[in-house]
Design a protein around this motif. Structure first.
Motif, PDB file in Angstrom:
ATOM      1  N   ASP A   1     -25.929  -3.047  -9.436  1.00 31.31           N
ATOM      2  CA  ASP A   1     -26.432  -1.941  -8.613  1.00 31.31           C
ATOM      3  C   ASP A   1     -25.727  -1.987  -7.265  1.00 31.31           C
ATOM      4  OD1 ASP A   1     -28.130  -1.399 -10.636  1.00 31.31           O
ATOM      5  OD2 ASP A   1     -29.876  -2.368  -9.712  1.00 31.31           O
ATOM      6  N   PRO A   2     -25.405  -0.874  -6.638  1.00 30.21           N
ATOM      7  CA  PRO A   2     -25.681   0.493  -7.062  1.00 30.21           C
ATOM      8  C   PRO A   2     -24.496   1.150  -7.787  1.00 30.21           C
ATOM      9  CG  PRO A   2     -24.925   0.534  -4.819  1.00 30.21           C
ATOM     10  CD  PRO A   2     -24.803  -0.889  -5.279  1.00 30.21           C
TER      11      PRO A   2
ATOM     12  N   GLN B   1     -25.342   3.469 -10.830  1.00 28.47           N
ATOM     13  CA  GLN B   1     -26.059   4.686 -10.422  1.00 28.47           C
ATOM     14  C   GLN B   1     -25.087   5.683  -9.796  1.00 28.47           C
ATOM     15  OE1 GLN B   1     -26.987   1.561  -9.807  1.00 28.47           O
ATOM     16  NE2 GLN B   1     -29.135   1.392  -9.213  1.00 28.47           N
TER      17      GLN B   1
ATOM     18  N   ARG C   1     -22.980   7.242 -12.544  1.00 27.69           N
ATOM     19  CA  ARG C   1     -23.764   8.156 -13.403  1.00 27.69           C
ATOM     20  C   ARG C   1     -24.076   9.446 -12.666  1.00 27.69           C
ATOM     21  NH1 ARG C   1     -26.318   3.278 -15.859  1.00 27.69           N
ATOM     22  NH2 ARG C   1     -25.212   3.148 -17.856  1.00 27.69           N
ATOM     23  N   ALA C   2     -24.261   9.337 -11.341  1.00 26.71           N
ATOM     24  CA  ALA C   2     -24.559  10.554 -10.569  1.00 26.71           C
ATOM     25  C   ALA C   2     -23.312  11.432 -10.453  1.00 26.71           C
ATOM     26  CB  ALA C   2     -25.061  10.162  -9.176  1.00 26.71           C
TER      27      ALA C   2
END
Ligand code: GLV
Length: 327
Positions: free
Chosen positions: A14-15, A18, A21-22
């Motif tokens: 992380d991150p 994320q 994927r965003a």
């Protein structure tokens, strides 16, 4: 590219995931890719950018076939990529510099201390129930204060190691192509000296490696260099394994040509040379230079940001070969 696809060879902490994927679709293979699989997947035309690890080798064959526009390496080092070939094929390569300097320098210092003070041996001694109380000559080690540290290479991590070593009362010299003027040494001005490689090898109590791996540095530390070191000296390697001829190192440690070695990297990772792990005068870590939670998270952020920029056709913040970029 409105909705890019990222091939992530190994999930990022992380991150990183994320962020990716965003920004697009993320494909993660369900196991470690072989060299052939990496070539196949990079040339499938299905991915825009590869988010790669040091264990993924991008050689001429893979890069010539590749249809991806960029490789975002989750590391500061990028010797897993043939950068000249990548440039030739118009593939941009990015890394994660800066953020792991302190952590890696901490680890170099840790290896100096642990090896000189026989930390691993002492820990095993206690755990095996042999500790019967304080003894005047139990597990004696070498002094740090007053000892000389020779830095081979003088980039960011070497300089951060120098600052730490000075704090421990060591004298610090470095070898680099040329002496760095005091004005460019910041807090190290007047506190470290330049030396020729041969002199550094012959006279250092601790020789710590901080060079990138390339054709010039492969086996820089060979049997002759090890023979030239003091029998009381220690070799420390937090750079890259193949900078050292590991078989020659095992022989030198066995024969008492040097006193010990503290290693975080190996010539044929994850394997270590026969006999190395049997030697008590070594501290052997599994490539942990940047392995703190916050550093790995910052690297992930940087690596993902580089990948996203490349996928969007923007120049990323940390390109290794900006000349390869065709916006
Ligand atoms: O070895 C680790 C790195 O290069 O980041």
């Amino acid at each position: 590219m409105s909705h890019p696809t990222f091939l992530v060879t190994t999930p990022l902490p992380d991150p990183g995931m994320q962020m990716l994927r965003a920004a697009g679709d993320v494909v993660v293979p369900d196991r470690e890719l072989t060299a052939e699989e990496l070539t196949a997947v990079c040339s499938s035309g299905s991915h825009d950018v590869v988010v790669a690890q040091l264990i993924n080798i991008f050689d001429e064959t893979t890069l010539a076939a590749a249809t991806v526009r960029g490789i975002s390496n989750y590391a500061v080092g990028y010797d897993n990529v043939d950068v000249a070939a990548a440039t030739n094929h118009g593939i941009l390569v990015c890394n994660t510099p800066g953020v792991l300097t302190a952590a890696t320098a901490d680890l170099a210092m840790l290896l100096i201390l642990a090896t000189a003070r026989r930390c691993v041996e002492a820990d095993a001694y206690l755990r095996s129930g042999r500790f019967r109380g304080w003894r005047p000559e139990l597990l004696l080690g070498a002094d740090i204060t007053g000892a000389s540290l020779g830095l081979v290479g003088f980039g960011r991590i070497a300089r951060a190691t120098a600052e730490r070593a000075l704090g421990f009362g060591m004298t610090v010299r470095y070898t680099a192509r040329r002496a760095v003027p005091d004005d460019d040494l910041g807090p190290l001005a007047g506190r470290v000296q330049h030396a020729e490689f041969d002199e550094l090898v012959r006279t250092s109590d601790f020789l710590s490696l901080h060079v990138p791996l390339n054709a010039d540095t492969h086996h820089l530390i060979d049997a002759d260099v090890l023979r030239a070191m003091k029998p009381t000296a220690y070799l420390i390697n937090t750079a890259r394994g193949p900078v050292v001829n590991e078989q020659a190192l095992v022989a030198a440690l066995r024969d008492g040509q040097i006193a010990g070695a503290g290693l975080d990297v190996y010539e044929h990772e994850p394997d270590v040379a026969d006999g190395l792990a049997d030697l008590a005068n070594t501290t052997l870590l599994p490539h942990l230079g940047s392995a703190t939670r916050s550093v790995r998270a910052t690297m992930a952020r940087r690596c993902a940001a580089n990948a996203i920029a490349m996928a969007r056709g923007e120049m990323p913040e940390h390109p290794v070969n900006p000349e390869a970029w065709r916006a």
